[in-house]
Design an enzyme around this catalytic site. Structure first.
Site, PDB file in Angstrom:
ATOM      1  CG  ASP A 186      -1.843  -1.218   1.238  1.00 45.65           C
ATOM      2  OD1 ASP A 186      -2.202  -1.708   0.153  1.00 45.65           O
ATOM      3  OD2 ASP A 186      -2.171  -1.690   2.349  1.00 45.65           O
ATOM      4  CE  LYS A 211       2.408  -2.434  -4.417  1.00 45.71           C
ATOM      5  NZ  LYS A 211       2.203  -2.096  -3.003  1.00 45.71           N
ATOM      6  CE  LYS A 234       0.525  10.472  -7.307  1.00 42.48           C
ATOM      7  NZ  LYS A 234       0.703  11.468  -6.271  1.00 42.48           N
ATOM      8  CG  ASN A 277      -2.900 -10.796  -2.367  1.00 39.63           C
ATOM      9  OD1 ASN A 277      -2.952 -10.651  -3.584  1.00 39.63           O
ATOM     10  ND2 ASN A 277      -1.872 -11.363  -1.765  1.00 39.63           N
ATOM     11  N   GLY A 337      -4.619  -4.223  -3.680  1.00 37.96           N
ATOM     12  CA  GLY A 337      -5.604  -3.175  -3.920  1.00 37.96           C
ATOM     13  C   GLY A 337      -4.822  -1.939  -4.314  1.00 37.96           C
ATOM     14  CG  HIS A 338      -2.210  -1.919  -6.929  1.00 40.56           C
ATOM     15  ND1 HIS A 338      -1.348  -2.461  -7.841  1.00 40.56           N
ATOM     16  CD2 HIS A 338      -1.905  -2.501  -5.749  1.00 40.56           C
ATOM     17  CE1 HIS A 338      -0.561  -3.345  -7.228  1.00 40.56           C
ATOM     18  NE2 HIS A 338      -0.899  -3.396  -5.961  1.00 40.56           N
ATOM     19  CD  GLN A 370       0.394  -9.003  -3.069  1.00 45.33           C
ATOM     20  OE1 GLN A 370       0.875  -9.554  -4.029  1.00 45.33           O
ATOM     21  NE2 GLN A 370      -0.835  -8.536  -3.078  1.00 45.33           N
ATOM     22  CB  THR A 425       1.662 -12.274   0.619  1.00 47.24           C
ATOM     23  OG1 THR A 425       0.585 -12.835  -0.139  1.00 47.24           O
ATOM     24  CG2 THR A 425       2.807 -11.883  -0.305  1.00 47.24           C
ATOM     25  N   GLY A 428       5.589  11.859  -4.017  1.00 48.29           N
ATOM     26  CA  GLY A 428       4.135  12.017  -4.074  1.00 48.29           C
ATOM     27  C   GLY A 428       3.650  13.074  -3.102  1.00 48.29           C
TER      28      GLY A 428
HETATM   29  P1  GDP Z   1      -0.726   0.360  -3.560  1.00 47.19           P
HETATM   30  O1  GDP Z   1      -1.342  -0.911  -3.087  1.00 47.19           O
HETATM   31  O2  GDP Z   1       0.753   0.403  -3.319  1.00 47.19           O
HETATM   32  O3  GDP Z   1      -1.073   0.715  -4.974  1.00 47.19           O
HETATM   33  O4  GDP Z   1      -1.336   1.506  -2.640  1.00 47.19           O
HETATM   34  P2  GDP Z   1      -2.894   1.650  -2.196  1.00 47.19           P
HETATM   35  O5  GDP Z   1      -3.680   2.140  -3.356  1.00 47.19           O
HETATM   36  O6  GDP Z   1      -3.366   0.446  -1.486  1.00 47.19           O
HETATM   37  O7  GDP Z   1      -2.760   2.762  -1.066  1.00 47.19           O
HETATM   38  C1  GDP Z   1      -2.162   3.990  -1.308  1.00 47.19           C
HETATM   39  C2  GDP Z   1      -3.194   5.103  -1.004  1.00 47.19           C
HETATM   40  O8  GDP Z   1      -2.512   6.338  -0.913  1.00 47.19           O
HETATM   41  C3  GDP Z   1      -4.231   5.270  -2.093  1.00 47.19           C
HETATM   42  O9  GDP Z   1      -5.430   5.686  -1.504  1.00 47.19           O
HETATM   43  C4  GDP Z   1      -3.663   6.388  -2.954  1.00 47.19           C
HETATM   44  O10 GDP Z   1      -4.658   7.141  -3.625  1.00 47.19           O
HETATM   45  C5  GDP Z   1      -2.986   7.232  -1.905  1.00 47.19           C
HETATM   46  N1  GDP Z   1      -1.807   7.960  -2.357  1.00 47.19           N
HETATM   47  C6  GDP Z   1      -0.828   7.552  -3.222  1.00 47.19           C
HETATM   48  N2  GDP Z   1       0.142   8.488  -3.295  1.00 47.19           N
HETATM   49  C7  GDP Z   1      -0.234   9.502  -2.470  1.00 47.19           C
HETATM   50  C8  GDP Z   1       0.374  10.745  -2.090  1.00 47.19           C
HETATM   51  O11 GDP Z   1       1.467  11.100  -2.511  1.00 47.19           O
HETATM   52  N3  GDP Z   1      -0.312  11.517  -1.169  1.00 47.19           N
HETATM   53  C9  GDP Z   1      -1.520  11.135  -0.651  1.00 47.19           C
HETATM   54  N4  GDP Z   1      -2.106  11.929   0.243  1.00 47.19           N
HETATM   55  N5  GDP Z   1      -2.110   9.968  -1.000  1.00 47.19           N
HETATM   56  C10 GDP Z   1      -1.473   9.164  -1.871  1.00 47.19           C
HETATM   57  P1  IMO Z   2      -0.850  -4.202  -2.306  1.00 48.67           P
HETATM   58  O1  IMO Z   2      -0.446  -4.732  -3.662  1.00 48.67           O
HETATM   59  C1  IMO Z   2      -0.872  -4.619   2.026  1.00 48.67           C
HETATM   60  C2  IMO Z   2      -0.823  -8.690   3.625  1.00 48.67           C
HETATM   61  C3  IMO Z   2      -2.085  -9.063   4.394  1.00 48.67           C
HETATM   62  C4  IMO Z   2      -1.505 -10.005   5.412  1.00 48.67           C
HETATM   63  C5  IMO Z   2      -0.443 -10.773   4.608  1.00 48.67           C
HETATM   64  C6  IMO Z   2      -0.906 -12.092   4.063  1.00 48.67           C
HETATM   65  O2  IMO Z   2      -2.141  -3.473  -2.312  1.00 48.67           O
HETATM   66  O3  IMO Z   2       0.274  -3.420  -1.700  1.00 48.67           O
HETATM   67  P2  IMO Z   2      -2.544 -12.747   2.067  1.00 48.67           P
HETATM   68  O4  IMO Z   2      -4.015 -12.439   1.866  1.00 48.67           O
HETATM   69  O5  IMO Z   2      -1.674 -12.230   0.977  1.00 48.67           O
HETATM   70  O6  IMO Z   2      -2.302 -14.182   2.377  1.00 48.67           O
HETATM   71  O7  IMO Z   2      -2.160 -11.941   3.420  1.00 48.67           O
HETATM   72  O8  IMO Z   2      -0.090  -9.916   3.531  1.00 48.67           O
HETATM   73  N1  IMO Z   2      -1.052  -8.193   2.253  1.00 48.67           N
HETATM   74  C7  IMO Z   2      -1.015  -6.896   1.924  1.00 48.67           C
HETATM   75  N2  IMO Z   2      -0.873  -5.800   2.685  1.00 48.67           N
HETATM   76  N3  IMO Z   2      -0.980  -4.510   0.694  1.00 48.67           N
HETATM   77  C8  IMO Z   2      -1.105  -5.594  -0.104  1.00 48.67           C
HETATM   78  O9  IMO Z   2      -1.113  -5.531  -1.448  1.00 48.67           O
HETATM   79  C9  IMO Z   2      -1.164  -6.870   0.518  1.00 48.67           C
HETATM   80  N4  IMO Z   2      -1.302  -8.139   0.058  1.00 48.67           N
HETATM   81  C10 IMO Z   2      -1.215  -8.935   1.126  1.00 48.67           C
HETATM   82  O10 IMO Z   2      -2.673  -7.918   4.983  1.00 48.67           O
HETATM   83  O11 IMO Z   2      -0.841  -9.292   6.433  1.00 48.67           O
HETATM   84 MG    MG Z   3      -2.829  -1.595  -1.789  1.00 47.84          MG
END
Ligand code: GDP
Ligand code: IMO
Ligand code: MG
Length: 413
Positions: free
Chosen positions: A18, A21, A23, A43, A45-46, A229, A244, A401
């Site tokens: 999270d 990535k 963005k 698993n 969520g981007h 991840q 994971t 960012g």
């Molecule tokens: P990912 O799994 O690595 O793609 O990240 P996620 O989407 O799960 O979580 C990142 C969150 O941070 C999302 O809600 C993005 O919209 C937000 N985000 C990404 N870059 C920035 C930033 O530079 N500033 C802020 N405030 N939010 C950001």
């Molecule tokens: P993105 O791509 C954050 C974490 C779960 C748990 C562990 C194992 O959005 O960054 P799993 O369901 O994979 O067996 O869970 O890994 N996990 C993540 N945490 N971002 C993710 O993906 C994740 N994918 C798995 O929360 O701790």
């Molecule tokens: Mg994510």
């Protein structure tokens, strides 16, 4: 600077996921011919925000919004077909066709509902036996990779099989799931979902992913790899057992796509200016109480997949140094700098001593960095914070960012 990334660029999370990535992928996708995901499943969520609209991707790469670009789902992935169909339909509702440019690896594994049920049963067992589970996303990821390693999984190539053969295969697996885990699989429902996917996607399953990637490279197509991840969740090198079940590193991504390691021309490490983690496991820089709550609220730190509140804390230099060493990062994308705008002090973990983190405290900047697009326009204290990360890791923070929107990014030359 973006031109210097070369023909095959990987984007890899440096912390526990999270990092943002999605963005940077969305921003870079415009400059590449092909976008590919290599490992993991739903698993992930981007999230990306374009024109004020939020899109969350679980299986398709976040680069899919760029119309016309081929999208590859690699052999290292585990794919829940109803989720994929749903994502395809959501994009279609926004006027974006993905099916005709989708390339699915025949070797990617299929995640069934019973994998999710087994995931839940295993989490329950761990909680009973050890007092806590891993905190998985319950998307069936571990059990699908278990089947893969046990050589009993079903792969996307099965979409070419007849209904009769699929039923037989599913029935065998249902018996196994019941005998081994006490989980009852609904063969009729699984079969009808498989047939629904077969109808739409059978023609999108490639003959061979290695040949597909080789062909793209030969045609001089540039490839952007969207890591899922993150490094500290890697099955080999992460904080086992709180990881994971896939290989989340640059090497894992290349393996998952069937690309030779030497074709990687650049790798971008993505790290938040602070740190979060969902699920159990070590987190030495974690902060709880009001400070943790403040970071969570300012950063919107709730899981994109499960909605769970993310654990929050400070940036850990040893952890991102580890990730840099393992992945060979050429650049950082430090994300969410704006989330720290109101902090009086910004602590950074610099070393572990007797099991505890030692911090260096940076004075806060107490000024908005939201939407800033040039390094020179950042407050001096924010610049000092970024420069410290660069000095400690020896890697330039080429992308910074400053907000959720596509435009809120500093790109340094
Ligand atoms: P990912 O799994 O690595 O793609 O990240 P996620 O989407 O799960 O979580 C990142 C969150 O941070 C999302 O809600 C993005 O919209 C937000 N985000 C990404 N870059 C920035 C930033 O530079 N500033 C802020 N405030 N939010 C950001
Ligand atoms: P993105 O791509 C954050 C974490 C779960 C748990 C562990 C194992 O959005 O960054 P799993 O369901 O994979 O067996 O869970 O890994 N996990 C993540 N945490 N971002 C993710 O993906 C994740 N994918 C798995 O929360 O701790
Ligand atoms: Mg994510």
């Amino acid at each position: 600077m973006i031109a210097s990334l070369g023909p095959v660029c990987g984007v890899i999370g440096a912390q526990w996921g999270d990092e943002g990535k999605g963005k940077i992928i969305d921003i870079l996708a415009e400059h590449f011919d092909v976008v590919a995901r290599a490992c993991g499943g739903a698993n992930a969520g981007h999230t990306i925000v374009v024109g004020g609209k939020k899109h969350v991707f679980h299986l398709l790469p976040a680069g899919s919004l760029h119309a016309g670009k081929p999208v590859v789902l690699g052999a290292g992935m585990v794919i829940h077909l109803p989720t994929l169909l749903e994502e395809i339909a959501t994009l279609k509702d926004s006027g974006i066709d993905i099916v005709s440019r989708l390339h699915l690896s025949p070797a990617a594994h299929i995640v069934f509902e019973y994998h999710k049920d087994i995931d839940a049963v295993m989490e329950e067992r761990r909680t009973k036996q050890k007092g806590q589970g891993i905190g998985t996303t319950k998307r069936g990821i571990g059990p699908a990779y278990m089947d893969k390693a046990a050589r009993s999984g079903m792969r996307l190539e099965s979409l070419r099989s007849s209904e009769k053969d699929l039923k037989k295969e599913l029935t065998e697996r249902a018996t196994m799931a019941e005998e081994m885990f006490g989980v009852k699989a609904d063969v009729t429902k699984e079969l009808s979902e498989l047939l629904r996917a077969k109808k739409l996607l059978e023609s999108r399953v490639s003959e061979n992913t290695v040949a597909l990637m080789g062909d793209l490279l030969q045609k001089k197509k540039t490839i952007l790899i969207e890591g899922a991840q993150a490094t500290l969740l890697d099955l080999d090198h992460g904080t086992y057992p709180y990881v994971t079940s896939s290989y989340t590193t640059a090497a894992g991504a290349l393996q998952g796509l069937g690309l030779a390691p030497k074709v990687l021309s650049s790798c971008i490490g993505v790290a938040k200016a602070y740190c979060t983690r969902v699920g159990s496991g070590r987190f030495p820089t974690e902060v709880t109480g009001t400070t943790g709550d403040r970071l969570r609220e300012r950063g919107g730190e709730y899981g994109a997949t499960t909605g769970r509140p993310r654990r929050c804390g400070w940036l850990s230099i040893p952890d991102i140094q580890f990730a840099a060493a393992l992945n060979g990062f050429d650049h950082w994308n430090i994300t969410k700098l704006d989330v720290l705008d109101e902090e009086e002090v910004v602590p950074v973990g610099i070393a572990m001593k007797n099991g505890k983190m030692i911090y260096k405290e940076f004075p806060g900047w107490k000024e908005s960095t939201a939407g800033v697009t040039s390094f020179a326009d950042l407050p001096k204290n924010a610049q000092a914070f970024i420069r410290f990360v660069e000095k400690e890791t020896g890697i330039p923070a080429s992308f910074i960012g400053t907000g959720q929107a596509r435009e809120a990014m500093i790109v340094r030359s």
